[in-house]
Scaffold this active site. Structure first.
Site, PDB file in Angstrom:
ATOM      1  CG  ASP A 196     -58.165  -2.981 -34.147  1.00 43.98           C
ATOM      2  OD1 ASP A 196     -57.488  -2.163 -33.498  1.00 43.98           O
ATOM      3  OD2 ASP A 196     -58.859  -2.649 -35.139  1.00 43.98           O
ATOM      4  CG  ASP A 251     -57.483   3.846 -36.684  1.00 44.74           C
ATOM      5  OD1 ASP A 251     -56.606   3.086 -36.218  1.00 44.74           O
ATOM      6  OD2 ASP A 251     -58.681   3.548 -36.742  1.00 44.74           O
TER       7      ASP A 251
END
Length: 363
Positions: A196, A251
């Protein structure tokens, strides 16, 4: 008789490209059809061919160039990820039960083989040796034991870390710890790393992501490397030499607006994906309850056309029949897993906000 109205947004109007291609090996593939035609400017006129700009949609000359050559991701990855449904509410029992469910439902036989643990699996700090530690309350048996269980089912285990000093949920990140963490993941027999982008100290992604690639390669274990850089610095332009997939967007959330917006953003990078490295518009929301059955069908079909990773994001232990029907559609999966690896893209848009209203008369 009845009237049925549906809104077909531009993202729907995509094509599976079935064209004869000349394979020129690692240097890419060259289109051998369509490029000789001359035609009306719209690309859909009354002529017999297509415009040069329309033909560019089918250009695959960049495919296969600079893909990460670790033998993985010859087709987009398929599996399950814990985040979309469970977020931080994960345990080793959940992971085992999910592996069991992938087998018992037959999803594993269709290609869903990665069981990926997302954020929140570790303690809030490293141990005295500077190592990451599985949370003893939720993962008391440790990751190695979990990997052994998953491997015993014929599946693969994925784990999560971050190219920053902390993960997005403020667990220890792997920035400046790449070598040690990669060796630890390999010692646990991990098969997949999602990496991430939180708490990154403002260091450019192009500097932060390659060190983990090198560290993973140095372990001697083949580990799928999934970059989750959120599309900040257009990773499609550079990440093919770094990872097996790269996030191209922020996202997803479980709404039609989010899904279609992300699909439109991902469409831009179609010609930069191919065997060995794929554009990643984020995980599937199918089955999580925020969209209708028809919208979830569209979501799954669009992801398949875009050669996106098919990572299930729902609770597969408790799927509805409709959710299973969508996720197990062999014909749609076959489009996604086609070995040619050409990402479908939009070829035509119309209507207000690029959304064409269609009225069907049902008799």
């Amino acid at each position: 008789m009845g009237m049925y109205k549906m809104s077909i947004c531009s993202v729907y109007i995509m094509m599976v490209l079935i064209v004869r291609l000349t394979d020129v090996g690692i240097e890419g593939r060259e289109v051998s059809v369509l490029e000789k035609h001359e035609i009306p400017s719209s690309g859909f006129g009354s002529g017999n061919g297509f415009t040069k700009s329309f033909n560019s949609i089918y250009d695959t000359s960049r495919y296969g160039i600079f893909q990460l050559n670790n033998g993985l991701a010859l087709t987009p990855q398929m599996g399950w990820n814990s985040w979309n449904f469970f977020a931080c509410n994960i345990t080793e029992d959940l992971i085992r039960e999910t592996a069991d469910a992938l087998i018992s439902t037959g999803l594993a036989d269709l290609g869903y083989i990665y069981v990926n643990i997302d954020d929140c699996w570790s303690t809030a700090s490293r141990n005295s040796k500077g190592q990451l530690v599985p949370d003893p309350k939720t993962f008391p048996s440790g990751i190695k034991a979990l990997a052994d269980y998953v491997h015993g089912k014929g599946l693969k285990l994925g784990i999560y870390s971050d190219a920053g000093v902390f993960t997005c949920q403020v667990r220890p990140g792997s920035l400046f710890h790449e070598t040690d963490d990669a060796q630890l993941f390999a010692s646990w027999d991990v098969d997949y790393l999602k990496y991430d982008n939180c708490f990154n100290l403002g260091i450019p992604p192009k500097k932060r992501y390659p060190p983990m690639r090198d560290a993973l390669n140095a372990t001697g274990r083949t580990i799928f490397y999934s970059l989750c850089e959120w599309g900040v610095e257009d990773p499609a332009l550079w990440a093919r030499a770094v990872g097996n997939s790269w996030r191209t967007t922020d996202d997803i959330n479980d709404t039609w607006a989010s899904m279609t917006t992300i699909a439109d953003l991902n469409n831009k990078w179609a010609s930069y994906a191919g065997p060995g490295g794929w554009n990643d518009p984020d995980m599937l929301e199918v089955g999580n309850g925020g969209m209708t059955y028809q919208e979830y069908r569209a979501h799954f079909s669009i992801w398949a056309l875009m050669k996106a990773p098919l990572l299930v994001g729902c609770d597969v232990r408790n799927m509805t029949a409709e959710t299973f029907e969508i996720l197990s559609n062999k014909e749609v999966i076959a489009v996604n897993q086609d070995s040619l690896g050409v990402q479908g893209r939009k070829v035509y848009v119309a209507g207000e906000d690029d959304c064409l209203q269609v009225i069907l008369q049902l008799v």
